[in-house]
Structure formats: C-alpha cells, structure tokens
Write a protein that holds these residues in place. Structure first.
Motif, PDB file in Angstrom:
ATOM      1  N   ASP A  69      41.048   7.315  58.504  1.00 38.19           N
ATOM      2  CA  ASP A  69      40.126   7.628  59.590  1.00 38.19           C
ATOM      3  C   ASP A  69      38.696   7.763  59.061  1.00 38.19           C
ATOM      4  O   ASP A  69      37.732   7.356  59.710  1.00 38.19           O
ATOM      5  N   TYR A  70      38.560   8.300  57.833  1.00 33.84           N
ATOM      6  CA  TYR A  70      37.242   8.496  57.240  1.00 33.84           C
ATOM      7  C   TYR A  70      36.534   7.157  57.038  1.00 33.84           C
ATOM      8  O   TYR A  70      35.395   6.965  57.471  1.00 33.84           O
ATOM      9  N   ALA A  90      37.749   4.586  60.610  1.00 38.14           N
ATOM     10  CA  ALA A  90      37.894   5.106  61.974  1.00 38.14           C
ATOM     11  C   ALA A  90      39.220   4.663  62.597  1.00 38.14           C
ATOM     12  O   ALA A  90      39.284   4.270  63.768  1.00 38.14           O
ATOM     13  N   LYS A 143      41.764   6.514  63.167  1.00 35.40           N
ATOM     14  CA  LYS A 143      42.318   7.628  63.946  1.00 35.40           C
ATOM     15  C   LYS A 143      43.582   8.185  63.287  1.00 35.40           C
ATOM     16  O   LYS A 143      44.141   7.596  62.372  1.00 35.40           O
ATOM     17  N   HIS A 202      39.961  11.101  66.246  1.00 35.16           N
ATOM     18  CA  HIS A 202      39.017  10.610  65.251  1.00 35.16           C
ATOM     19  C   HIS A 202      38.029  11.728  64.958  1.00 35.16           C
ATOM     20  O   HIS A 202      37.614  12.464  65.852  1.00 35.16           O
ATOM     21  N   THR A 203      37.648  11.851  63.698  1.00 35.46           N
ATOM     22  CA  THR A 203      36.705  12.890  63.292  1.00 35.46           C
ATOM     23  C   THR A 203      35.539  12.271  62.547  1.00 35.46           C
ATOM     24  O   THR A 203      35.713  11.330  61.774  1.00 35.46           O
ATOM     25  N   GLU A 204      34.322  12.801  62.801  1.00 31.66           N
ATOM     26  CA  GLU A 204      33.136  12.448  61.994  1.00 31.66           C
ATOM     27  C   GLU A 204      33.160  13.383  60.789  1.00 31.66           C
ATOM     28  O   GLU A 204      32.724  14.527  60.866  1.00 31.66           O
ATOM     29  N   TRP A 205      33.719  12.910  59.711  1.00 31.65           N
ATOM     30  CA  TRP A 205      34.058  13.785  58.583  1.00 31.65           C
ATOM     31  C   TRP A 205      32.845  14.349  57.842  1.00 31.65           C
ATOM     32  O   TRP A 205      32.933  15.390  57.191  1.00 31.65           O
ATOM     33  N   GLU A 206      31.692  13.702  57.908  1.00 25.48           N
ATOM     34  CA  GLU A 206      30.524  14.184  57.190  1.00 25.48           C
ATOM     35  C   GLU A 206      29.793  15.290  57.930  1.00 25.48           C
ATOM     36  O   GLU A 206      28.929  15.958  57.383  1.00 25.48           O
ATOM     37  N   ASN A 207      30.084  15.475  59.213  1.00 23.62           N
ATOM     38  CA  ASN A 207      29.338  16.474  60.011  1.00 23.62           C
ATOM     39  C   ASN A 207      30.022  17.831  59.902  1.00 23.62           C
ATOM     40  O   ASN A 207      31.128  18.009  60.371  1.00 23.62           O
TER      41      ASN A 207
END
Length: 469
Positions: free
Chosen positions: A447-448, A451, A453, A464-469
């Motif tokens: 997912d990183y 994307a 998921k 899905h995650t925005e891993w850097e935020n």
C-alpha cells in the motif's frame, strides 16, 4: 482387418513393453512405427499364443483396430504428438479414441481435447508411471477424458495395470486433462522425495563420515519399515553396486550434474499460477538447476569457505534422528502435492477423487510407498480434506517427529551442507500451522509504494493510508 483390440503408436521401450503386456492378457494388439525394423521385430518377440501385428503404415494400422478404435500414442511430448495425430486423422472416424500416454503438458492436452472433439474423436491424456519394467509387467496409469468413452479402454487398462490387493492401479480420474495433471504432480512429488533422499545421503556422508556401505544398509533397513517405498528401495540397490574396474561404489564415480525433462518445473510453475504452495518441489527443481553450474561451484568451494565445529556423535542416535526426520519430510511432501491436486481439481473442474489417486499410486508407479494406504484412508474418511496435515491419524505420525526434523535442519545449517528440501519442507509445515503470519507487513508495504490497499482484522472493507502524513 478391424479385429485388433488396441493399437500403440511408437514402438520404443515403453510402447513395445506395454503392447507385450496387453498381449500377455489375451488382447490382440497392433503397433505403428516409422522404423520398419521396430515394427518387424515386434512380431518376432511374440509367441504363437499372442496376436500382435506391427506396421509402418498409418492407414493399415488404423484399419486393423476394431471400432470404436482405441489408439495410444507413446511418442515424445510436444510437436511429435501433434504430428502423429495429423497422420492418423484421415483414417479415424466418429467415436474413435486417441490416448496420449506420454508426459504431455496438460494445457497441450486441453487444446487437443477441444480440437478433436470438433471431429467427434475422444482424446485422453494418460500419465503412465513405472518405467519400462512397469510397462511390461504392470504400471500405474492415470487416464483423464470422456467418462463414457473410458469404458472402451477400462477392461484393457485394468488387466495390464499393477495390482495391490487385487485392485488395479488405474481408474478414470476426471475430465479433460485430469490424467496429465495428476501425472505432472506425481512427478513433482517424485522430484522432492528424490532430493530428500539425496540430502540425507549427503549429510550422513559429508557431515558424519558415513561410508557408502553404511548408508546403503540404513536405507535398506528403512525400506523394511513404515518408510517402505520404491525410491528408497532402488537407492539401496544403487548404493550397493560396485564399479567393476575400480571396486569402488559406482555412485561415487557418477557426475553430480543432474538432468530433468521438465515435469517438475511444470508442477512448480502451475502451482504458483493457482496459488498452491509446494516449496519442497520448488527447491528440488532449483537444486537440479544449481547442479548444472559445476565450474562455478568448484570455484565457489575454494572461496566461500565454512568450517563447522567437529562433534563426537553416536551413530545409532544419528540414524534414529534421520529416520524420523525423513519420515516427517516424506509425509509433508506428499501433503503439498495432494493439496495442489485438490486446488487444481476445483480450478480446472477435473472432479478428482483423491482417494482414488492415492489408491492407484500404491503400486506400479515411481512414488509408490506404504504411506499411500494411510492417505487413501484419510480421503475415504473425508473426501473434502484440503490437506493431509489436517488428518488426525497422519498428524499423529508427523507431530512426534518434528523435533527430529528441526534437529536435522540445524545440523545441515551448522555444517554448511545444503538441505534445501529438508528446510523448505519444515518451513512449509511451520507456515501452514501458523495462525498468524507476518504478511500484514507485506500488505502495508504494497500500500505504501503502490497504493494497493489492505484489509483490516477489525472492520470490513479495503483501506489505503498516506503513510508519510
């Protein structure tokens, strides 16, 4: 004309022996080969009691066989099979049956089934195991195709097949390419057990200094126990053979570069396509591949050194340890292969009966072994069993032996001796019995960077995650 019960195209060792086997059981048989000498010599091998005819003419050959005709091809897989079919087609009629008795790739069989069905000709893919001796005196045979058409073949096949407890080692397996697929997996299992035996020999010889004669005696003893199997039996015979010129064990003078015909590779490739994990077979194929790089291995041996600590060991304890580990390995290898058949049967709509598969493997074939009767019983008790490791009787045989398996793998690692199939087999066992695996990390990684998921264990859906935020 049209009085012969059966015909075989290809009068090499397998074709000739199978025809003679059929003739021994009072069937009239015909053989076709482009080599006139092979066709003529076939009749000379038969005595007055047998009705055998050899020919080099496809037209004459087809006209010899009673309708609906039953013809088997025993020619090399691939283009030769298509070439023979093309040569026979002008003379075949509605309802005739063509059986491919070679190691054809199952997808090729699917193609031929569809093509010949348009001409109202039944096409069977049939695996045959047992080598030239099996063909002559009783092989294990694995036919797949049209169930009604099989009745034309059944009396002949049941007569010539190997027998266990009076039961023939042949049965109708399923639709389409079921027979070729079962034989392919049979050969994959064969690869893995052969490698398991080879690794046992290697560690005992290199790791503990056992003489070839000691290992031969050990394998002979194992073959008189619950580990009885054809592959152990022939390995004991091989290790006993002396080179007539040097007096040394002949096996010690044989090159360590192994060859393969491709069925093991096909098993691994298709297992990955249908997501049926068979790591023991995968690594057995890989070890044959590695064996081909002899020059590189010789150079690496002088550069990539490892010196293990020498230990004083009790030979009897080592023998007992390896016997239990080998037993664990053989059962778990079979479990992988049978699980692949279970998955493939659903994937390709074969309708396989795994009890019947285990039953016909008990005699005649290369992987025949005493444990196959236990497998037959397991599938009789639960026809939907997805994996033999889940059967209580078999798991009761495996669990007490896992300690030995772990010890043997540690020994191989400590001594720097490759034990690929032993290690892969244990890893498969540990992965299969793991309620939780670290693949949650892999879901997150995918997912990183892509994307792709992931799923969660606490709620439905995909995320899905925005891993850097």
């Amino acid at each position: 004309m049209e009085n012969f019960d059966f015909g075989i195209v290809g009068l090499g060792v397998m074709g000739r022996n199978l025809l003679l086997n059929m003739a021994d059981h009072d069937f009239s048989v015909a053989g076709l080969d482009l080599d006139a000498e092979k066709a003529a010599s076939l009749e000379k091998e038969a005595d007055d009691k047998h009705t055998i005819k050899g020919t080099t003419s496809a037209e004459t050959f087809v006209k010899l066989i009673k309708k609906p005709r039953a013809i088997m091809l025993l020619v090399p897989a691939g283009k030769p099979v298509d070439s023979v079919i093309d040569s026979l087609l002008p003379y075949l009629e509605d309802g005739d049956i063509v059986v491919d008795g070679g190691n054809s790739y199952f997808e090729d069989t699917n193609r031929r089934v569809k093509s010949l069905a348009k001409k109202n000709i039944h096409y069977f893919g049939m695996g045959i195991s047992g080598g030239e001796k099996g063909a002559r005196f009783g092989p294990s045979m694995m036919p797949g195709g049209d169930k009604d058409a099989y009745e034309r073949l059944r009396p002949i096949f049941e007569a010539v097949a190997a027998k266990v407890g009076g039961e023939p080692c042949v049965t109708y397996l399923g639709r389409g390419s079921a027979g070729n697929y079962v034989k392919m997996v049979h050969n994959g299992i064969e690869y893995a057990i052969m490698q398991l035996i080879a690794e046992t020999y290697d560690v005992l010889k290199r790791g503990f200094g056992f003489e070839t004669a000691q290992i031969q005696q050990l394998f002979e003893e194992w073959n008189q126990s619950e580990l009885q199997s054809y592959l152990l039996e022939i390995t004991a015979v091989i290790l006993k053979k002396e080179d007539p010129n040097t007096g040394k064990p002949l096996v010690d003078l044989i090159s360590d570069t192994a060859k393969a015909k491709g069925t093991g590779k096909w098993t691994s490739q298709n297992a990955m396509e249908i997501q049926a994990p068979v790591p023991s077979i995968d690594l057995a194929v890989a070890m044959r591949d590695i064996s081909k790089y002899k020059e590189e291995r010789v150079e690496a041996a002088s550069k990539l050194r490892w010196n293990d600590s020498t230990e004083t060991v009790n030979n009897e304890e080592i023998k007992a340890l390896f016997k239990d580990a080998f037993h664990f390995g053989m059962l778990t290898i079979f479990a992988q292969g049978m699980a692949q058949l279970s998955i493939a049967s659903k994937e390709f709509d074969y309708g396989l009966n795994l009890e019947e598969v285990a039953k016909i493997w008990r005699g005649g074939c290369i992987i025949r072994a005493a444990v196959l009767e236990d497998f037959r019983k397991a599938y009789k008790n639960n026809p939907e069993l997805p994996n033999l490791l889940l059967d209580e009787e078999l798991s009761s045989q495996i669990l007490p032996r896992q300690k030995a398996m772990r010890s043997v793998v540690k020994i191989g690692i400590g001594k720097g001796i490759p034990m690929s199939v032993y290690t892969a087999t244990l890893s498969y066992f540990d992965a299969y019995r793991s309620e939780s695996l670290p693949t949650n990390i892999i879901q997150a990684q995918r997912d990183y960077f892509g994307a792709h998921k992931y799923e969660r264990i606490d709620k439905e859906g995909v995320f899905h995650t925005e891993w850097e935020n």
